[in-house]
Design an enzyme around this catalytic site. Sequence first.
Site, PDB file in Angstrom:
ATOM      1  N   HIS A  60      67.479  61.427  12.959  1.00 39.52           N
ATOM      2  CA  HIS A  60      68.177  60.908  11.778  1.00 39.52           C
ATOM      3  C   HIS A  60      67.145  60.215  10.891  1.00 39.52           C
ATOM      4  O   HIS A  60      66.064  59.814  11.359  1.00 39.52           O
ATOM      5  CB  HIS A  60      69.246  59.906  12.197  1.00 39.52           C
ATOM      6  CG  HIS A  60      70.413  60.534  12.894  1.00 39.52           C
ATOM      7  ND1 HIS A  60      71.608  59.881  13.049  1.00 39.52           N
ATOM      8  CD2 HIS A  60      70.574  61.755  13.466  1.00 39.52           C
ATOM      9  CE1 HIS A  60      72.458  60.665  13.688  1.00 39.52           C
ATOM     10  NE2 HIS A  60      71.843  61.808  13.964  1.00 39.52           N
ATOM     11  N   GLU A  62      66.919  57.258   9.681  1.00 38.05           N
ATOM     12  CA  GLU A  62      66.521  55.929  10.152  1.00 38.05           C
ATOM     13  C   GLU A  62      65.521  56.034  11.295  1.00 38.05           C
ATOM     14  O   GLU A  62      64.506  55.323  11.314  1.00 38.05           O
ATOM     15  CB  GLU A  62      67.749  55.138  10.645  1.00 38.05           C
ATOM     16  CG  GLU A  62      68.810  54.924   9.594  1.00 38.05           C
ATOM     17  CD  GLU A  62      69.910  55.973   9.602  1.00 38.05           C
ATOM     18  OE1 GLU A  62      71.064  55.611   9.307  1.00 38.05           O
ATOM     19  OE2 GLU A  62      69.632  57.165   9.882  1.00 38.05           O
ATOM     20  N   CYS A  90      74.854  55.303  11.755  1.00 40.19           N
ATOM     21  CA  CYS A  90      75.748  55.663  12.860  1.00 40.19           C
ATOM     22  C   CYS A  90      75.496  54.707  14.029  1.00 40.19           C
ATOM     23  O   CYS A  90      74.636  53.830  13.959  1.00 40.19           O
ATOM     24  CB  CYS A  90      75.486  57.106  13.285  1.00 40.19           C
ATOM     25  SG  CYS A  90      73.881  57.356  14.091  1.00 40.19           S
ATOM     26  N   CYS A  93      71.795  54.886  15.405  1.00 44.73           N
ATOM     27  CA  CYS A  93      70.822  54.236  14.529  1.00 44.73           C
ATOM     28  C   CYS A  93      71.038  52.726  14.455  1.00 44.73           C
ATOM     29  O   CYS A  93      70.076  51.968  14.346  1.00 44.73           O
ATOM     30  CB  CYS A  93      70.855  54.879  13.151  1.00 44.73           C
ATOM     31  SG  CYS A  93      70.267  56.593  13.206  1.00 44.73           S
TER      32      CYS A  93
END
Length: 171
Positions: A60, A62, A90, A93
């Site tokens: 992701h 992040e 999410c 993260c």
Amino acid sequence: MILSEQREQSDPFFMLQALAQARLAFEAGEVPVGAVVVLDGEIIGRGYNQPITSLDPSAHAEMVALRDAAKNIGNYRLTGATLYVTVEPCSMCSGLLVHSRIQRLVYGTTEPKAGAVESAIELLDQPFFNHTIERTSGVRAEECSAIMSEFFAMRRAAKKRLKQRTPPTDG
């Protein structure tokens, strides 16, 4: 007062940098989420969503940005750093932010289905974490939301075109 004024000026600038990362994800066919990590007014890490292209479910925006930042400063603890990300993190993260000791999280738009900061769950407010994170949301929210909307509209249109071309099967 001076700190809040500085943030009002720098937050939109750094969110633009995160949006530039989101555009890279968009161009790669990934969900357009981008992130940058800032320490002492300097970008130390950049990332965009790439789980499909990297064959890594954890890639992701992040995660990619925090890994980049940790490598660049030579420390997995990012104490004093701010993460700017275009979409609310999410659960994976959000946990990563705690473990990396990010001081502050700034995000553009909420994620109603899977956002783990304020939308689907308020994970960062749980008492079992040993680190708290300052949060600011809504920075360049319209722009962050618009790139997501454009991406998913484009995907829906592509699916519709594919459906129209595919002959029905007897069954």
